[in-house]
Write an enzyme that holds these catalytic residues in place. Structure first.
Site, PDB file in Angstrom:
ATOM      1  N   GLU A 238       1.241  -0.806  -0.689  1.00 48.39           N
ATOM      2  CA  GLU A 238      -0.072   0.235   0.046  1.00 48.39           C
ATOM      3  C   GLU A 238       1.238   1.489  -0.150  1.00 48.39           C
ATOM      4  O   GLU A 238       1.852   1.791   0.502  1.00 48.39           O
ATOM      5  CB  GLU A 238      -0.837   0.119   1.456  1.00 48.39           C
ATOM      6  CG  GLU A 238      -1.425  -0.998   1.368  1.00 48.39           C
ATOM      7  CD  GLU A 238      -2.395  -0.826   2.944  1.00 48.39           C
ATOM      8  OE1 GLU A 238      -2.875   0.870   3.175  1.00 48.39           O
ATOM      9  OE2 GLU A 238      -3.506  -1.028   3.244  1.00 48.39           O
TER      10      GLU A 238
ATOM     11  N   GLU B  30     -13.391   5.747   0.317  1.00 47.29           N
ATOM     12  CA  GLU B  30     -14.127   4.348   0.711  1.00 47.29           C
ATOM     13  C   GLU B  30     -15.235   5.081   2.275  1.00 47.29           C
ATOM     14  O   GLU B  30     -14.589   5.736   3.039  1.00 47.29           O
ATOM     15  CB  GLU B  30     -13.483   3.489   2.082  1.00 47.29           C
ATOM     16  CG  GLU B  30     -12.772   2.373   1.022  1.00 47.29           C
ATOM     17  CD  GLU B  30     -11.777   1.751   0.561  1.00 47.29           C
ATOM     18  OE1 GLU B  30     -12.878   0.273   1.966  1.00 47.29           O
ATOM     19  OE2 GLU B  30     -10.764   1.626   0.969  1.00 47.29           O
TER      20      GLU B  30
ATOM     21  N   LYS C   7     -15.267   3.705   5.910  1.00 51.51           N
ATOM     22  CA  LYS C   7     -14.456   4.035   6.948  1.00 51.51           C
ATOM     23  C   LYS C   7     -14.602   5.032   8.372  1.00 51.51           C
ATOM     24  O   LYS C   7     -14.416   5.947   7.889  1.00 51.51           O
ATOM     25  CB  LYS C   7     -13.566   4.090   6.595  1.00 51.51           C
ATOM     26  CG  LYS C   7     -12.413   3.274   5.579  1.00 51.51           C
ATOM     27  CD  LYS C   7     -11.070   3.225   5.400  1.00 51.51           C
ATOM     28  CE  LYS C   7     -10.328   1.803   5.082  1.00 51.51           C
ATOM     29  NZ  LYS C   7      -8.326   2.848   4.747  1.00 51.51           N
TER      30      LYS C   7
ATOM     31  N   GLU D   2      -8.953   9.363   5.726  1.00 50.20           N
ATOM     32  CA  GLU D   2      -8.697   7.658   5.524  1.00 50.20           C
ATOM     33  C   GLU D   2     -10.172   7.485   4.541  1.00 50.20           C
ATOM     34  O   GLU D   2      -9.574   6.202   3.386  1.00 50.20           O
ATOM     35  CB  GLU D   2      -9.268   7.102   6.727  1.00 50.20           C
ATOM     36  CG  GLU D   2      -8.144   6.816   7.998  1.00 50.20           C
ATOM     37  CD  GLU D   2      -7.101   6.045   7.541  1.00 50.20           C
ATOM     38  OE1 GLU D   2      -7.259   4.865   6.957  1.00 50.20           O
ATOM     39  OE2 GLU D   2      -5.712   6.671   7.756  1.00 50.20           O
TER      40      GLU D   2
END
Ligand code: NAG
Ligand code: NAG
Ligand code: NAG
Length: 472
Positions: free
Chosen positions: A275, A329, A332, A338
């Site tokens: 990542e 997302e 999250k 994030e």
């Protein structure tokens, strides 16, 4: 990332979308084989079904690998009969049972039979990831179970006939001892350096699987080191031991990992990037986050990992790499950032252009063309020839020398070295013109690639002379 993950501010981002086909073409030309992987997390309530995602990625992007944070059958089967290979993950909590001396191998075989065998080889699963960032865990039992679990899984895959699947686990950078940021001083954390990593690296060497790390300049920058973290022109960090100058934090982090491995005698083991990414939105007041920042980081990283450029200590190497992340997302938890690491909107339009979209949309994708919004990019990339990047009148030799130092990290500077076609006239002005143009052309000819902190300008007068040819 750290498996943390709210709604997209799509409207806001739409204004910044770069959708012009011309800019995809320019980027493709500059970065010819930019095959790369992405992390596909789905902690969101607005994403398309996995089958549509798989079909879109296969037909319309140069993304050739996808990493999942679990082994969800709907996701694994969605990639059946596509050219995209998969990395699938086991939850951290499974590792102790897999590590068990008596029953671990049976448990591992049962897991493989239940979760992989039904889908392989139709789906090309190439990596099985034992947990995620296990060494962050305060639970010593979990840490101790990691390597035994990896061994049982590798053995189970062999016994079940899935020989194309290799086992690894993604590590956070805290596996390195705290250091001064000089890559050649790096080492693994005391304790891990003698007990954990030598046998683990031996496992990677024996099984041919890569040592996987999650380098995150995003977690390490401050407002002084932002340019260094984003692959933008900066003073760099000089490594007095190797006499190498680092102009990107990502390079320095990769070389720190390499140094730590080499110290233990395992410099030959492949490194993969599990990542790495940069968010496009963050909480108010956080500097250094936005669409431009995310694009600069990911573009810079792509040049390092996919183009064959490599890092100062690992020149010409490619690194199997998974960008974090495919989508924002919105479910999250945690800070706003994030939720905003994505590169694609749920309707498959790019949040920003990374040069990963194919131009043509001729095959059966679910959503034929990323619906081009009529807005032009604020910084359109020209598609034709006839544009060069040269120093602005009045730019200082010091600034131009910095541009040379920076750009030569990315482009071939042999032509301005002694004996090269563009060595004469041997002065900073002329050398800077050559490399600034080479950098601008190689990066897709966006105006911002000729900015050089306000010292560059785009011209339509070809600066070539004699045998010194400036590309355009
Ligand atoms: C599976 O993916 C890997 C890595 O992308 C590739 O090298 C291999 O050829 C693929 N295998 C098949 C059968 O397509
Ligand atoms: C950046 O850092 C400097 C010095 O540490 C500080 O004065 C300044 O407020 C910071 N800028 C931002 C936008 O945080
Ligand atoms: C690296 O940068 C330092 C400081 O800017 C400079 O003194 C040195 O000559 C550079 N070294 C190389 C190898 O480019």
């Amino acid at each position: 990332m750290r498996n943390l993950h709210p709604p997209m501010m799509k409207m806001l981002l739409a204004a910044l979308l770069v959708v012009a086909a011309a800019s995809f073409r320019a980027a493709d030309a500059a970065l010819p084989s930019m095959a790369v992987g992405v992390n596909y997390g789905a902690n969101a309530d607005n994403l398309p079904p996995p089958k549509d995602v798989a079909a879109f990625l296969a037909a319309h992007t140069t993304i050739d690998r996808v990493k999942l944070f679990d082994a969800n059958p709907a996701f694994i089967s969605a990639f059946a009969n596509t050219p995209i290979s998969l990395a699938v993950s086991l939850p951290n909590s499974d590792l102790p049972s897999l590590a068990d001396k008596q029953t671990g191998l049976d448990t591992a075989r049962a897991w493989v039979r239940a979760n992989l065998s039904p889908y392989v080889p139709a789906t090309n699963v190439t990596l099985l990831l034992a947990g995620n960032e296990i060494l962050l865990s305060p639970d010593p039992n979990l840490v101790l179970s990691l390597l035994p679990a990896m061994r049982r899984l590798a053995q189970a895959l062999r016994l079940e006939g899935l020989t194309g699947v290799r086992v690894t686990t993604p590590h956070y950078l805290g596996i390195l001892a705290p250091s001064d940021g000089i890559p050649s001083n790096a080492r693994f954390r005391p304790g891990y350096d003698t007990k954990l990593f030598p046998p683990m690296l031996q496992f990677h060497r024996d099984t041919g699987s890569p040592f996987m790390v999650n380098p995150y300049p995003y977690f390490s920058y401050n407002n002084q080191t932002l340019d260094y973290a984003l692959f933008r022109p900066n003073r760099g960090v000089y490594d007095p031991n190797t006499k190498l100058n680092y102009t990107s934090m990502f390079d320095a982090q990769m070389d720190a990992i390499y140094t730590a491995m080499k110290r233990l005698g395992y410099g030959d083991v492949d490194i993969a990037v599990g990542e790495a990414g940069w968010p496009t939105q963050a909480d108010p007041g956080q500097v250094g986050v936005g669409v431009e920042e995310a694009r600069d980081f990911n573009e810079g990283m792509l040049r390092v990992v996919s183009s064959g450029k490599g890092t100062p200590l690992m020149p010409n190497r490619k690194f199997e790499t998974y960008i974090f992340s495919l989508f924002d997302e919105n479910q999250k938890p945690g800070p706003i950032a994030e939720k905003h690491f994505g590169i694609l909107n749920p309707d498959f339009t790019p949040i920003y252009d990374l040069g990963l979209l194919r131009q043509s949309s001729d095959s059966g994708a679910p959503n034929p063309s990323p619906n081009p919004s009529p807005n032009p990019s604020p910084k359109p990339a020209p598609s034709g020839g006839g544009k060069w990047c040269v120093p602005k009148a009045g730019a200082s030799d010091t600034d131009l020398q910095n541009n040379i130092n920076y750009a030569c990290g990315y482009v071939d500077c042999k032509p301005i070295q002694s004996g090269g076609a563009c060595f004469d006239p041997n002065n900073v002005q002329s050398h800077a013109a050559f490399v600034m143009n080479a950098f601008y052309q190689a990066n897709g000819r966006h105006d911002y690639d000729c900015d050089f902190k306000g010292t560059g300008v785009v011209t339509s007068n070809d600066p070539s002379y004699g045998s010194c040819k400036y590309v355009s």
